[in-house]
Design an enzyme around this catalytic site. Structure first.
Site, PDB file in Angstrom:
ATOM      1  N   HIS A  77      13.047  21.712 -26.502  1.00 19.74           N
ATOM      2  CA  HIS A  77      12.845  21.068 -25.823  1.00 19.74           C
ATOM      3  C   HIS A  77      10.987  22.528 -25.863  1.00 19.74           C
ATOM      4  O   HIS A  77       9.866  21.864 -25.222  1.00 19.74           O
ATOM      5  CB  HIS A  77      12.961  20.829 -24.838  1.00 19.74           C
ATOM      6  N   ASP A  89       8.564  17.015 -27.089  1.00 14.27           N
ATOM      7  CA  ASP A  89       9.078  17.013 -25.853  1.00 14.27           C
ATOM      8  C   ASP A  89      10.062  15.563 -26.409  1.00 14.27           C
ATOM      9  O   ASP A  89       9.809  14.712 -27.134  1.00 14.27           O
ATOM     10  CB  ASP A  89       7.599  16.833 -25.190  1.00 14.27           C
TER      11      ASP A  89
END
Ligand code: CAO
Length: 460
Positions: free
Chosen positions: A430, A434
């Site tokens: 992350h 995304d």
């Protein structure tokens, strides 16, 4: 006054070479070569000695296998450069040997001029030409350790096989030919070699099913009853797993799960299975999963990237070297299929067959186990529906595939049908990926698999 070998080596100013006539007149006649374990690369600093092929006092010839060591990444066979006599093994089997430290001392037959060469020859199992000599019925039979193992597994005496390699060396093909004559089986394809990114793979040669595709590991291991606790050091791949996974869990994982209807793919695979097997390759679902991932990665290169935390750089990898978690007798290994973007589904299947055969016999080499850029883990071949896969750094994404189940679903006409359902669980780093990107990639991967014919449109 130095009379014994130990003291001789200890007192030598030049540890790599002991001139015996000068220092140790009563012990031997040739120079002693003290081989250090040289740098294997990949940052490997230590290996576990899996097996010695020689003992102290044994005569060895050039290219004889001396031992097999297990690094974090692969099995490596150490071979001799010299003719001579083994004087000292610096480690016992299962010991941890350190890079740069002496591994074995050999009293050589040759003169001091050989003293310049100080390193052991290291050969990743199966990835380069290996040589070993084996005494059989009074004459020397030459074969690589891998070939010896193949012969052993199939109860073939090397002395009965005619070697077609250099100087009569017995090749893998010779064993397979021998086996084929005995059983009427057809030959497996030859090993696939890594493709350079600029090269397209060579034309696929017709072949037949690999003779030794591994049987799956036992579903239920034997029960273990013990009256006391057992503590032992983690070694080899287990130690590697501890290091890698500890590093991996520093990564903030983003997770996403979805359901894929594989009904059309199941039909397509059953159509193609026979054709593929006639060409020597077992066709599971994995090659389709891998190819669909590669087609998806072309659209989402950020998922086929490598992240360097120290420099805070991200490298978009040109090659799609797709790793597959493999449950082997040695534990979890992740070999990768190189340059999937250049391969057909059939070529991926053939490569997968090769990796499975190597994995089952503990012979995956460094080149197969390194350089992965994206990973798929088909835990569903064992069981389970969802998983929480852990990213393999420096990669940035991984997918885990659950068990394909036949479940009731509604078709586009609202009719209840039997559908082949697969659940996929993705994890992405992350820090650089995304959720929307991961989800769009997953959608595309799913579309390719739900309409496998659409893959044809995008195949190069
Ligand atoms: N659901 C149901 N059946 C599956 C399946 C799935 N997800 N995946 C494979 N199968 C079937 C195959 O189709 C094959 O059946 P057929 O003989 O009828 O075709 C059978 O199971 C055996 O397949 P396979 O395991 O030999 O081949 P594969 O290409 O599907 O998988 C490999 C190869 C290496 C991924 C697999 O053997 C393996 O090791 N899986 C375990 C991965 C693992 O441990 N992951 C966890 C990592 S984290 O610790």
């Amino acid at each position: 006054n130095i009379l014994d070998y130990e003291t001789c080596v200890k007192h030598s100013k030049e540890p790599l070479l002991v001139f015996s006539p000068l220092l140790c007149p009563v012990a031997w006649s040739g120079p002693i070569m003290q081989f250090k374990l040289s740098d294997i690369g990949e940052g490997i600093m230590e290996v576990v000695v899996k097996e010695w092929y020689v003992k102290e006092g044994d005569k060895v010839s050039q290219f004889d296998s001396i031992c097999e060591v297990q690094s974090d990444k692969a099995s490596v066979t150490i071979t001799s450069r010299y003719d001579g006599v083994i004087r000292r093994l610096h480690y016992a089997a299962d010991d941890t040997a350190l890079v740069g430290k002496p591994l074995v001392d050999i009293e050589t037959d040759t003169g001091p001029e050989v003293a310049q060469e100080e390193d052991v020859v290291e050969t990743p199992a199966m990835s380069r030409e290996e040589h070993t000599h084996q005494e059989i019925k009074g004459h020397k039979t030459q074969a690589t350790p891998a070939v010896r193992r193949l012969a052993l597994e199939n109860n073939i005496k090397l002395s009965e096989v005619v070697g077609t390699g250099k100087d009569g060396r017995i090749l893998k093909e010779d064993i397979l030919n021998f086996l084929a004559k005995q059983t009427g089986a057809i030959l497996p394809p030859s090993p696939f070699h890594e493709t350079r990114e600029s090269q397209r793979p060579k034309e696929v040669q017709p072949a037949s099913l690999p003779a030794s595709l591994p049987a799956s590991l036992p579903a239920r291991p034997q029960p273990v009853l013990s009256s006391q606790d057992v503590t032992e050091p983690l070694k080899g791949f287990h130690r590697a797993m501890m290091k890698t996974m500890t590093a991996a869990l520093k990564i903030p994982h983003f997770g996403l799960c979805d359901e894929v209807d594989l009904s059309r793919l199941a039909a397509l695979r059953s159509d193609l299975r026979g054709i593929s097997e006639a060409r020597g390759v077992k066709l599971s679902y994995m090659p389709f999963f891998i190819k669909a991932a590669s087609l998806g990665l072309l659209h989402f290169p950020v998922l086929n990237a490598s992240l360097d935390e120290a420099s805070q750089n991200i490298t978009y990898k040109a090659a799609h070297n797709i790793g597959l978690a493999m449950d082997t007798s040695q534990g979890l290994l992740v070999p990768n299929v190189k340059n999937v973007q250049l391969l057909s589904v059939f070529e991926i299947a053939r490569e997968l067959n090769r990796l499975q055969v190597l994995g089952s016999s503990g012979q995956l080499g460094t080149s197969d186990l390194t350089g992965g850029t994206f990973t798929l883990s088909n835990i569903g071949s064992i069981g389970g529906t969802y998983a929480k896969p852990v990213i393999l750094p420096p990669e940035v994404a991984i997918g885990a595939l659950g068990k394909i189940q036949i479940l009731p679903r509604f078709d586009s006409n609202g009719e209840l049908v039997k559908a082949h359902i697969l659940n996929v669980s993705w994890s992405a780093d992350h820090r650089v990926i995304d959720g929307a990107t991961m989800c769009r990639f997953s959608n595309l991967w799913r579309q390719y698999l739900e309409n496998p014919a659409s893959m044809v449109l995008d195949l190069k």
